[in-house]
Scaffold this motif. Structure first.
Motif, PDB file in Angstrom:
ATOM      1  N   UNK A 155      59.183  17.074 -47.832  1.00 26.48           N
ATOM      2  CA  UNK A 155      58.930  17.562 -46.469  1.00 26.48           C
ATOM      3  C   UNK A 155      57.802  18.585 -46.461  1.00 26.48           C
ATOM      4  N   UNK A 156      57.809  19.486 -47.480  1.00 27.83           N
ATOM      5  CA  UNK A 156      56.791  20.522 -47.571  1.00 27.83           C
ATOM      6  C   UNK A 156      55.409  19.899 -47.796  1.00 27.83           C
ATOM      7  N   UNK A 157      55.353  18.925 -48.728  1.00 29.61           N
ATOM      8  CA  UNK A 157      54.080  18.272 -49.018  1.00 29.61           C
ATOM      9  C   UNK A 157      53.579  17.499 -47.795  1.00 29.61           C
ATOM     10  N   UNK A 158      54.493  16.831 -47.083  1.00 26.75           N
ATOM     11  CA  UNK A 158      54.091  16.071 -45.866  1.00 26.75           C
ATOM     12  C   UNK A 158      53.544  17.016 -44.791  1.00 26.75           C
ATOM     13  N   UNK A 159      54.208  18.181 -44.651  1.00 27.94           N
ATOM     14  CA  UNK A 159      53.741  19.160 -43.658  1.00 27.94           C
ATOM     15  C   UNK A 159      52.344  19.689 -44.028  1.00 27.94           C
ATOM     16  N   UNK A 160      52.158  19.987 -45.320  1.00 27.38           N
ATOM     17  CA  UNK A 160      50.838  20.464 -45.779  1.00 27.38           C
ATOM     18  C   UNK A 160      49.763  19.410 -45.536  1.00 27.38           C
ATOM     19  N   UNK A 216      49.762  17.134 -43.265  1.00 28.50           N
ATOM     20  CA  UNK A 216      49.534  17.035 -41.810  1.00 28.50           C
ATOM     21  C   UNK A 216      48.603  18.145 -41.349  1.00 28.50           C
ATOM     22  N   UNK A 217      48.843  19.386 -41.836  1.00 24.52           N
ATOM     23  CA  UNK A 217      47.978  20.513 -41.449  1.00 24.52           C
ATOM     24  C   UNK A 217      46.558  20.319 -41.976  1.00 24.52           C
ATOM     25  N   UNK A 218      46.415  19.762 -43.167  1.00 25.88           N
ATOM     26  CA  UNK A 218      45.102  19.608 -43.788  1.00 25.88           C
ATOM     27  C   UNK A 218      44.220  18.643 -43.000  1.00 25.88           C
TER      28      UNK A 218
END
Length: 1097
Positions: free
Chosen positions: A1079-1084, A1086-1088
């Motif tokens: 989840x953390x990697x997916x969120x990062x 998405x922000x990138x």
């Protein structure tokens, strides 16, 4: 341990299948049969069942051992395929491989309750130890390759097996199937190597990397094999053969022991050259050359500690110039080297450590050394390396056992009394720590009666053992050799000794538990009488009585004038002193010179200096048979003592002698034929073709029934007697003389009717001979204590009572109801106590049986020989019952024993049959083909006792106990000890933060994927044959029966459930962590990429 299928005999059956039609016959007296039928016999065939119970002693010819560091259980394998398992004191178990092949290696499944054994016949077996009687679950027999080494990693189900061809096979210990994964020798060694590396002598995995396997070949090559890539990582070469390999726990170094006495240390990443080469016992030359070669170092172990230097323990490696030196164990710790000398050659040793994990600091605390005839445990934690006090009964064979007696249901105060005096004999200097082999639990037996085993040994020692509740513990040791002078010169020994080795060896013994009187006969024709005392005394002069017993045959035709002297009857009121009754020992008669025959010389010299006697058994009297006219004394074949009468009687092939040990005088000394009266129909004249001399011994006329003082027979030892029967080294007697010899084979003191016309019982002695004759001898005891010490005892032979086929083995007396009439005895009193205490004790002497009883026959005499048993009514001396025990074989041991509140005869035959007969009717109750006579040791040591117990020496070092009681067989499961107990496995060592971060900790391996059928395929069917055991795999999860077993099963189930719940929790936590990370990697991500155009990606 299996129960034997027995041929039960129907009650009332009067003929055994192996006996003649006359095997059991009714009385010859019509009027007596109805009275005998009135004896109600309660014993039935259902009371009897034969099975082995427990085996004690040191494992005979040990070959291997293993230790479970969590369960604290020791296993020892032997060259005959036996397994002995030991836990805490009293926890022992015996198992046997059916093939009988030698056990070459043992491997515990640590804390699993299972054991793998590898045998010399190339089979491996899985034993289930979770049941009281371990059983084989699986077996695997290799057909094409010979097993040389096995290795089972901790907490692994895959067993590595090295072979003589140099290959390594892998077995799944759960299913006992071979894996398709095989390490071939030609792939392990370098291709350039032209010779075969030899058998596999070592296998172990790297403590820090389960994927790396270290393989040692006999030629000196060591290979580090990568299991995943299936190739060799490194090869380490040394030009001397390898015997063993040991890892450092960090997995970066290992040590090899070699055939030239060297130890080589290798770094795993530097295979080209060893890091260190040392020769622990080699002399270092000053010029820097290689040390001289030493004997092979057979085994080395390398153990580390958190604080201080590591331990290196090794066996062998001594210098070749130490010829004749005993085997040694070497302990190297830092700069110190301790060489520990052992009493016997070393078979194997194990270093006991605090942790079962090979990748942790080992923290060794002891070294367990298995010797050929001993088990030694050395304490590594104390200065000087003291040994632990061994709690097991492993000293049975300390000196070879020569005779054995078994007493069940003894007086309760005997064991504490013997223990109190024996506890003072214990050695000092043992380790102060508790014995570390402490696994298992004692059985929950219902047997509460005291049991004592007495063993006589070749060095003259006698050991008393507490054998209660299927355990064995030494109580007290008596050294009879202390009575005699120490070893003399060889010249003197050769002249007088009748045995070249072990002159003090115990031939037979007789013990009265109630009075604690002990009588011992040795091979040097000596008898020693002992009393039990709790007080220490110093005996200034040992009381000695020398006896001339000789043959009835003559060596020459001219009679000896001394042999024709008319014997004079002693004055009844006189009490000759021991000195008066001894033979003259002056040089003119007691000669041992070369110019004349040896005469009046004893085989051993009694101690002349004061003898300090510790509390326990103390010498009362020593009796020695002496040489007569150049002929040595004959071995003593039978012995009996009676504390109530104060008499000892012993016999041999020359006759019998009766000694009054209260007055220290010889009462009777006569040849066997002199027991018969002239009118006796069974009277046997000596059948020597030579002229027979007139005997000088006083014979008793048994024709009249009187018992006057003139009838008393008392032959002083100074009476000269003739002798012609000789040993093989001085044989001047023809074979016909030797064959016709009638020896005394049995005695029995009793209170009975000496003659047919008697109506009052009186003290008697039954004498049995090797030709089947039973002679009744009447004893006349002076009334009162004072008169008994002053007046002589009268003895008169009453002639032959009955004859049987074969030599007499045992005799007993029953009353009219069939109950045993034991010999009268005097209650024990301390001989060194005050006179008042002695008088009080003597008043407690049991009363004699009633002087007269109702009915024409008030007693039954039970007589058993090598061939048959008879019951004779007393006083009429009419035969009531008869049973032919065996026609084709012969009885070795027979005893009248108590069983289920009644009495029976128990017999052991040379053909291996064990039989019991009811009393008085001699009905067959049990007949089992148990054990064929394969060794004279069994015949010499087999003995029955009360309540269905028996034992024998099954090997020179082990006692096998058996039971013939159905009740004991039914309760055996509860009585046996329990080996496996549920114990938590210690936690694995902490990897530490940095090791976990940088991967420096232990590397695990998924062996299932590597060795399973999916990854490795199937093994060749012709390589090994799977043999299922008597129990299925579910037996691994089944503990012993009973409440303990139920608790154990419940505990195991809870442990497994908890373990599975813990694993589930760990997996859930790991999945949650993985989901959070995703989840953390997916969120990062998405922000990138949130504000970027598609062409900027």
């Amino acid at each position: 341990m299996k129960k034997f299928n027995i041929r039960k005999v129907l009650d009332g059956l009067t003929a055994a299948s192996s006996s003649s039609s006359t095997s059991s016959s009714a009385t010859a007296q019509p009027g007596t049969a109805r009275e005998n039928d009135a004896v109600h016999e309660t014993l039935q065939s259902e009371h009897f069942q034969l099975c082995k119970t427990v085996r004690h002693g040191f494992p005979y010819q040990p070959s291997s051992m293993a230790f479970d560091p969590v369960q604290k259980i020791l296993a020892v394998g032997t060259q005959t395929g036996a397994l002995r398992l030991f836990g805490r004191a009293g926890v022992e178990c015996f198992c046997q491989h059916e093939s009988g092949a030698a056990v070459i290696q043992l491997q515990f499944l640590i804390n699993e309750g299972a054991l793998v054994s590898a045998l010399a016949d190339d089979s491996i077996h899985m034993w289930n130890l979770r049941q009281k009687i371990p059983a084989i679950l699986h077996s695997l027999k290799f057909n094409r390759e010979r097993i040389t080494y096995c290795h089972l990693p901790f907490q692994s189900k895959w067993l590595y097996i090295g072979t003589e061809r140099g290959n390594i096979h892998i077995v799944n210990v759960e299913s006992f199937t071979l894996s398709g994964y095989v390490i071939m020798w030609n792939k392990a060694i370098e291709l350039s190597t032209k010779t075969h590396p030899g058998p596999v002598v070592h296998i172990s995995d790297n403590p820090m990397d389960e994927g790396k396997l270290l393989i040692g070949f006999e030629c000196g090559i060591v290979v580090l094999w990568d299991l995943k890539s299936k190739k060799a990582d490194c090869r380490y070469n040394y030009d001397e053969a390898i015997h063993s390999v040991a890892w450092h726990h960090e997995g970066k170094q290992f040590v090899c022991s070699h055939s030239d006495g060297t130890l080589t240390t290798w770094n795993i990443r530097v295979p080209a050259k060893s890091a260190q080469i040392i020769t622990p016992h080699g002399k270092q030359p000053k010029d820097g050359k290689k040390p001289e070669p030493c004997k092979p170092i057979l085994k080395v172990e390398y153990k580390t500690t958190r604080v201080g230097d590591p331990f290196m323990v090794l066996s062998g490696g001594l210098s070749y110039d130490t010829v004749g030196r005993r085997a040694c164990l070497t302990v190297m710790h830092g700069k110190s080297t301790a060489v520990l000398e052992m009493d016997y050659p070393i078979v194997d040793f194990l270093t006991l450590c605090e942790t079962p994990y090979p990748n942790d600091f080992q923290e060794p605390y002891a070294v367990l050394v298995l010797l050929e005839k001993d088990l030694v445990l050395i304490d590594l934690g104390q200065i000087g390396y003291p040994i632990f006090e061994n709690p097991y009964p492993l000293t049975i064979h300390e000196s070879p056992v020569t005779c054995c007696e078994y007493f069940v249901d003894c007086p309760a105060e005997l064991i504490p009394a013997l223990y109190s005096v024996g506890s003072r004999q214990k050695r000092q200097g043992y380790s102060k720590k508790e014995w570390p082999i402490s696994g298992g639990n004692w059985g929950q037996g219902t047997q509460s009666y005291p049991e004592i085993i007495i063993t006589g040994h070749a060095d003259g020692s006698i050991k008393f053992w507490d054998a209660s509740a299927l355990m064995l513990q030494v109580l007290y040791k008596l050294k009879t050799a202390k009575v005699f002078e120490k070893a003399r010169s060889k010249e003197e020994k050769a002249n007088t000794d009748i045995v070249e080795e072990d002159p003090f060896a115990i031939q037979t013994l007789c013990w009265c538990p109630e009075s604690r009187m002990l009588c011992v006969a040795g091979v040097s024709a000596h008898v020693i009488i002992y009393r039990f005392s709790k007080q220490e005394v110093t005996t200034e002069v040992v009381q000695l009585l020398e006896v001339r017993m000789q043959s009835e045959f003559s060596n020459g035709d001219s009679p000896d004038p001394a042999g024709e002297q008319t014997p004079t009857l002693p004055n009844p009121g006189a009490s000759p002193s021991p000195q008066e009754s001894e033979p003259p020992t002056q040089p003119q008669t007691g000669s041992n010179s070369s110019d004349g025959p040896r005469d009046n010389i004893a085989c051993l010299q009694v101690r002349s200096s004061p003898l300090k006697q510790s509390p326990g058994y103390q010498v009362e009297l020593v009796i020695q048979l002496v040489w007569v006219s150049g002929e040595p004394p004959q071995p003593i074949t039978s012995l009996a003592i009676n504390s109530s009468y104060g008499l000892v009687v012993f016999g041999n092939s020359n006759g019998l002698a009766v000694v009054d040990y209260l007055q220290k005088t010889l009462l009777l000394n006569m040849g066997t034929s002199e027991l018969y009266s002239p009118s006796d129909p069974y009277h046997r004249q000596p059948r020597s073709p030579r002229k027979v001399r007139q005997s000088s011994g006083a014979t008793c006329d048994s024709n009249d029934g009187s018992n006057t003082s003139e009838d008393r027979c008392k032959s002083p030892t100074s009476d000269a007697k003739d002798n012609s029967f000789t040993r093989s080294r001085s044989s001047s007697v023809t074979s016909i003389d030797r064959e016709s010899r009638e020896s005394i084979s049995a005695f029995h003191f009793c209170e009975s009717y000496p003659r047919k016309t008697d109506s009052v019982v009186s003290p008697c002695l039954l004498v049995g001979t090797t030709q089947g004759t039973v002679v009744m001898v009447a004893l006349s005891l002076p009334p009162g204590v004072d008169q008994r010490l002053q007046q002589p005892v009268g003895i008169s032979s009453c002639g032959t009572m009955v004859t049987l086929k074969g030599g007499i083995l045992t005799m007993a007396l029953l009353d009219a109801t069939g109950a045993l009439l034991p010999p009268s005895f005097e209650s024990w009193y301390d001989p060194n106590s005050s006179d008042e205490e002695k008088e009080k004790s003597r008043r407690r002497r049991p009363a004699s049986p009633p002087s007269s009883q109702e009915g024409p026959d008030a007693q039954y005499a039970v007589l058993c020989s090598e061939k048959q048993a008879k019951v004779v009514a007393m006083p009429s001396q009419t035969r009531v019952y008869k049973h032919n025990i065996t026609e084709s074989s012969f009885v070795l041991r027979a005893d009248v024993v108590q069983m289920a509140g009644a009495y029976c005869i128990a017999c052991f035959c040379a053909n291996g049959h064990i039989m019991t007969l009811s009393l008085p009717s001699l009905r067959p109750l049990l007949d089992v083909n148990y054990l064929p006579l394969t060794d004279m040791r069994i015949a010499r040591t087999f003995c029955f006792s009360n309540l269905g117990q028996a034992l024998y020496l099954t090997s020179p070092t082990e006692i096998q106990r058996i039971t013939y009681s159905q009740e004991t067989c039914d309760n055996r499961q509860e009585m046996l000890s329990e080996l496996f107990t549920p114990v938590e496995t210690p936690e694995a060592p902490n990897r530490g933060f940095f090791k976990g971060l940088f991967g420096g900790g232990a590397q695990s391996l998924d062996r299932e994927d590597l060795f399973g059928e999916t990854g490795a395929g199937k093994a060749s069917r012709s390589l090994a044959q799977h043999i299922p055991g008597p129990a299925g795999m579910e037996g691994m999860k089944c503990a012993a029966s009973g409440v303990v077993g139920d608790l154990a099963r419940a505990r195991i189930a809870l442990d497994e459930r908890g373990q599975k719940l813990g694993e589930l929790e760990d997996r859930t936590a790991a999945m949650m962590a993985s989901a959070d990370s995703f989840s953390k990697h997916a969120h990062d991500m998405m922000l990138k990429y949130k504000d970027k155009k598609w062409y900027q990606l």
